[in-house]
Design a protein around this motif. Structure first.
Motif, PDB file in Angstrom:
ATOM      1  N   THR A  72       0.590  -1.767  -0.039  1.00 29.27           N
ATOM      2  CA  THR A  72      -0.110  -0.260  -0.160  1.00 29.27           C
ATOM      3  C   THR A  72       1.143   1.410   0.076  1.00 29.27           C
ATOM      4  O   THR A  72       2.579   0.957  -0.324  1.00 29.27           O
ATOM      5  N   HIS A  73       0.544   2.587  -0.084  1.00 30.55           N
ATOM      6  CA  HIS A  73       0.915   3.948   0.274  1.00 30.55           C
ATOM      7  C   HIS A  73       1.963   4.315  -1.187  1.00 30.55           C
ATOM      8  O   HIS A  73       3.082   4.101  -1.304  1.00 30.55           O
ATOM      9  N   LEU A  74       1.733   3.699  -1.248  1.00 30.95           N
ATOM     10  CA  LEU A  74       2.393   3.608  -3.257  1.00 30.95           C
ATOM     11  C   LEU A  74       2.969   4.950  -3.797  1.00 30.95           C
ATOM     12  O   LEU A  74       2.141   5.858  -4.047  1.00 30.95           O
ATOM     13  N   GLU A  75       3.507   5.411  -3.526  1.00 33.32           N
ATOM     14  CA  GLU A  75       4.055   7.274  -3.764  1.00 33.32           C
ATOM     15  C   GLU A  75       4.523   7.685  -5.107  1.00 33.32           C
ATOM     16  O   GLU A  75       4.935   6.907  -5.856  1.00 33.32           O
ATOM     17  N   GLU A  76       4.381   8.613  -5.748  1.00 36.96           N
ATOM     18  CA  GLU A  76       4.271   9.054  -6.821  1.00 36.96           C
ATOM     19  C   GLU A  76       6.013   9.056  -7.530  1.00 36.96           C
ATOM     20  O   GLU A  76       6.050   9.051  -8.044  1.00 36.96           O
ATOM     21  N   ASP A  77       6.465   9.985  -5.937  1.00 37.40           N
ATOM     22  CA  ASP A  77       7.455   9.736  -6.563  1.00 37.40           C
ATOM     23  C   ASP A  77       8.597   8.502  -7.627  1.00 37.40           C
ATOM     24  O   ASP A  77       9.732   9.037  -7.736  1.00 37.40           O
ATOM     25  N   TRP A  78       8.166   7.411  -7.023  1.00 40.69           N
ATOM     26  CA  TRP A  78       8.808   6.325  -7.493  1.00 40.69           C
ATOM     27  C   TRP A  78       8.493   5.977  -8.828  1.00 40.69           C
ATOM     28  O   TRP A  78       9.595   5.314  -9.753  1.00 40.69           O
ATOM     29  N   GLY A  79       7.785   6.691  -9.172  1.00 42.55           N
ATOM     30  CA  GLY A  79       8.238   7.103 -11.159  1.00 42.55           C
ATOM     31  C   GLY A  79       7.318   6.533 -12.591  1.00 42.55           C
ATOM     32  O   GLY A  79       7.244   6.279 -13.188  1.00 42.55           O
ATOM     33  N   LYS A  80       6.528   5.564 -11.332  1.00 41.76           N
ATOM     34  CA  LYS A  80       4.964   4.352 -12.139  1.00 41.76           C
ATOM     35  C   LYS A  80       3.845   4.305 -12.169  1.00 41.76           C
ATOM     36  O   LYS A  80       3.424   4.849 -11.352  1.00 41.76           O
ATOM     37  N   SER A  81       3.408   4.111 -12.774  1.00 42.17           N
ATOM     38  CA  SER A  81       1.857   4.758 -13.298  1.00 42.17           C
ATOM     39  C   SER A  81       1.346   2.871 -12.407  1.00 42.17           C
ATOM     40  O   SER A  81       2.266   2.214 -12.487  1.00 42.17           O
ATOM     41  N   TYR A  82       0.202   3.235 -12.854  1.00 37.02           N
ATOM     42  CA  TYR A  82      -1.236   1.664 -12.423  1.00 37.02           C
ATOM     43  C   TYR A  82      -0.401   1.275 -13.116  1.00 37.02           C
ATOM     44  O   TYR A  82      -0.346  -1.022 -12.724  1.00 37.02           O
ATOM     45  N   ASP A  83      -0.262   0.901 -14.356  1.00 37.65           N
ATOM     46  CA  ASP A  83      -0.273   0.088 -15.290  1.00 37.65           C
ATOM     47  C   ASP A  83       1.157  -0.412 -15.121  1.00 37.65           C
ATOM     48  O   ASP A  83       1.305  -1.875 -15.492  1.00 37.65           O
ATOM     49  N   ASP A  84       2.245   0.406 -15.180  1.00 39.71           N
ATOM     50  CA  ASP A  84       3.698  -0.580 -14.653  1.00 39.71           C
ATOM     51  C   ASP A  84       3.958  -1.257 -13.386  1.00 39.71           C
ATOM     52  O   ASP A  84       4.353  -2.259 -13.540  1.00 39.71           O
ATOM     53  N   TYR A  85       2.796  -1.330 -11.977  1.00 42.55           N
ATOM     54  CA  TYR A  85       2.621  -2.093 -11.056  1.00 42.55           C
ATOM     55  C   TYR A  85       2.205  -2.708 -11.572  1.00 42.55           C
ATOM     56  O   TYR A  85       2.637  -4.187 -10.970  1.00 42.55           O
ATOM     57  N   ARG A  86       0.790  -3.343 -12.196  1.00 41.17           N
ATOM     58  CA  ARG A  86       0.398  -4.233 -13.047  1.00 41.17           C
ATOM     59  C   ARG A  86       0.848  -5.143 -14.057  1.00 41.17           C
ATOM     60  O   ARG A  86       1.340  -6.385 -13.824  1.00 41.17           O
ATOM     61  N   GLU A  87       2.185  -4.764 -14.136  1.00 39.49           N
ATOM     62  CA  GLU A  87       3.448  -5.346 -15.443  1.00 39.49           C
ATOM     63  C   GLU A  87       4.636  -5.683 -14.651  1.00 39.49           C
ATOM     64  O   GLU A  87       4.417  -7.004 -14.198  1.00 39.49           O
ATOM     65  N   LEU A  88       4.360  -5.283 -13.275  1.00 34.53           N
ATOM     66  CA  LEU A  88       5.314  -5.597 -11.913  1.00 34.53           C
ATOM     67  C   LEU A  88       5.411  -6.808 -11.652  1.00 34.53           C
ATOM     68  O   LEU A  88       5.613  -7.514 -10.664  1.00 34.53           O
ATOM     69  N   GLU A  89       3.893  -6.633 -10.980  1.00 40.01           N
ATOM     70  CA  GLU A  89       3.192  -7.754 -10.821  1.00 40.01           C
ATOM     71  C   GLU A  89       3.664  -9.196 -11.594  1.00 40.01           C
ATOM     72  O   GLU A  89       3.547 -10.612 -10.527  1.00 40.01           O
ATOM     73  N   ARG A  90       3.709  -9.325 -12.314  1.00 43.04           N
ATOM     74  CA  ARG A  90       3.191 -10.840 -13.208  1.00 43.04           C
ATOM     75  C   ARG A  90       5.149 -10.766 -13.233  1.00 43.04           C
ATOM     76  O   ARG A  90       4.767 -12.464 -13.179  1.00 43.04           O
ATOM     77  N   GLU A  91       5.962  -9.970 -12.677  1.00 40.00           N
ATOM     78  CA  GLU A  91       7.423 -10.942 -12.657  1.00 40.00           C
ATOM     79  C   GLU A  91       7.148 -11.244 -10.749  1.00 40.00           C
ATOM     80  O   GLU A  91       8.303 -11.760 -10.861  1.00 40.00           O
ATOM     81  N   LEU A  92       6.602 -11.178 -10.129  1.00 34.28           N
ATOM     82  CA  LEU A  92       6.322 -11.604  -8.558  1.00 34.28           C
ATOM     83  C   LEU A  92       5.793 -11.742  -8.100  1.00 34.28           C
ATOM     84  O   LEU A  92       4.967 -12.482  -9.450  1.00 34.28           O
ATOM     85  N   ASN A  93       5.846 -13.085  -7.551  1.00 33.83           N
ATOM     86  CA  ASN A  93       5.819 -14.098  -6.632  1.00 33.83           C
ATOM     87  C   ASN A  93       4.862 -13.757  -5.249  1.00 33.83           C
ATOM     88  O   ASN A  93       5.430 -13.258  -4.543  1.00 33.83           O
ATOM     89  N   LEU A  94       3.298 -13.844  -5.380  1.00 33.46           N
ATOM     90  CA  LEU A  94       2.236 -13.142  -4.624  1.00 33.46           C
ATOM     91  C   LEU A  94       2.374 -12.061  -3.732  1.00 33.46           C
ATOM     92  O   LEU A  94       1.943 -11.872  -2.734  1.00 33.46           O
ATOM     93  N   ILE A  95       2.555 -11.173  -4.974  1.00 29.01           N
ATOM     94  CA  ILE A  95       2.792  -9.706  -4.282  1.00 29.01           C
ATOM     95  C   ILE A  95       2.746  -8.512  -5.090  1.00 29.01           C
ATOM     96  O   ILE A  95       2.431  -8.718  -6.189  1.00 29.01           O
ATOM     97  N   TYR A  96       1.417  -8.423  -4.243  1.00 31.16           N
ATOM     98  CA  TYR A  96       0.433  -7.268  -5.494  1.00 31.16           C
ATOM     99  C   TYR A  96       0.557  -5.972  -5.171  1.00 31.16           C
ATOM    100  O   TYR A  96       0.908  -6.120  -4.233  1.00 31.16           O
ATOM    101  N   PHE A  97       0.100  -5.224  -5.648  1.00 37.47           N
ATOM    102  CA  PHE A  97      -0.215  -3.503  -5.397  1.00 37.47           C
ATOM    103  C   PHE A  97      -1.629  -2.900  -5.032  1.00 37.47           C
ATOM    104  O   PHE A  97      -2.135  -3.573  -5.788  1.00 37.47           O
ATOM    105  N   ALA A  98      -1.795  -2.463  -4.303  1.00 38.40           N
ATOM    106  CA  ALA A  98      -3.029  -1.472  -3.702  1.00 38.40           C
ATOM    107  C   ALA A  98      -3.467  -0.502  -5.403  1.00 38.40           C
ATOM    108  O   ALA A  98      -2.764   0.523  -5.002  1.00 38.40           O
ATOM    109  N   TYR A  99      -5.078  -0.344  -4.744  1.00 38.98           N
ATOM    110  CA  TYR A  99      -4.778   0.907  -5.625  1.00 38.98           C
ATOM    111  C   TYR A  99      -6.415   1.157  -4.615  1.00 38.98           C
ATOM    112  O   TYR A  99      -7.005   0.893  -3.856  1.00 38.98           O
TER     113      TYR A  99
END
Length: 106
Positions: A72-99
């Motif tokens: 949670t509490h995804l920071e805008e400073d990381w410079g990623k869009s939610y689409d970027d986070y969704r793409e990253l989820e596909r690479e991670l193991n059972l880790i998801y990003f809140a919205y």
């Protein structure tokens, strides 16, 4: 501190009560090494002592056999869009990003 309150999040507390948890909801994280506007978060950056990296979160998940992690509490400073986070989820193991508006069913 006098009241026992700690401002930092690290280290993650050691406790058997986390063993086999269905969900770990965690904030205060670093999502990647390259931040907004190409800023590179070097290994010696003080943020790495205060915030969890994705690798550390995955180690916690594995250590306790946690079935799912939601960051949670995804920071805008990381410079990623939610689409970027969704793409990253596909690479991670059972880790998801809140919205905003996310519902978690336990």
């Amino acid at each position: 501190m006098a009241d026992g309150f700690r401002n930092d999040v690290k280290p993650f507390p050691k406790s058997e009560k986390f063993q086999g948890a269905d969900v770990l909801i965690i904030g205060n994280t670093i999502i990647g090494d390259i931040l907004k506007d190409g800023f590179v978060l070097n290994e010696d950056n003080p943020l790495r002592k205060e915030l969890f990296t994705l690798d550390e979160i995955d180690m916690i998940r594995e250590q306790y056999g946690i079935k799912r992690v939601i960051i949670t509490h995804l920071e805008e400073d990381w410079g990623k869009s939610y689409d970027d986070y969704r793409e990253l989820e596909r690479e991670l193991n059972l880790i998801y990003f809140a919205y905003d508006g996310m519902k978690i069913r336990l």
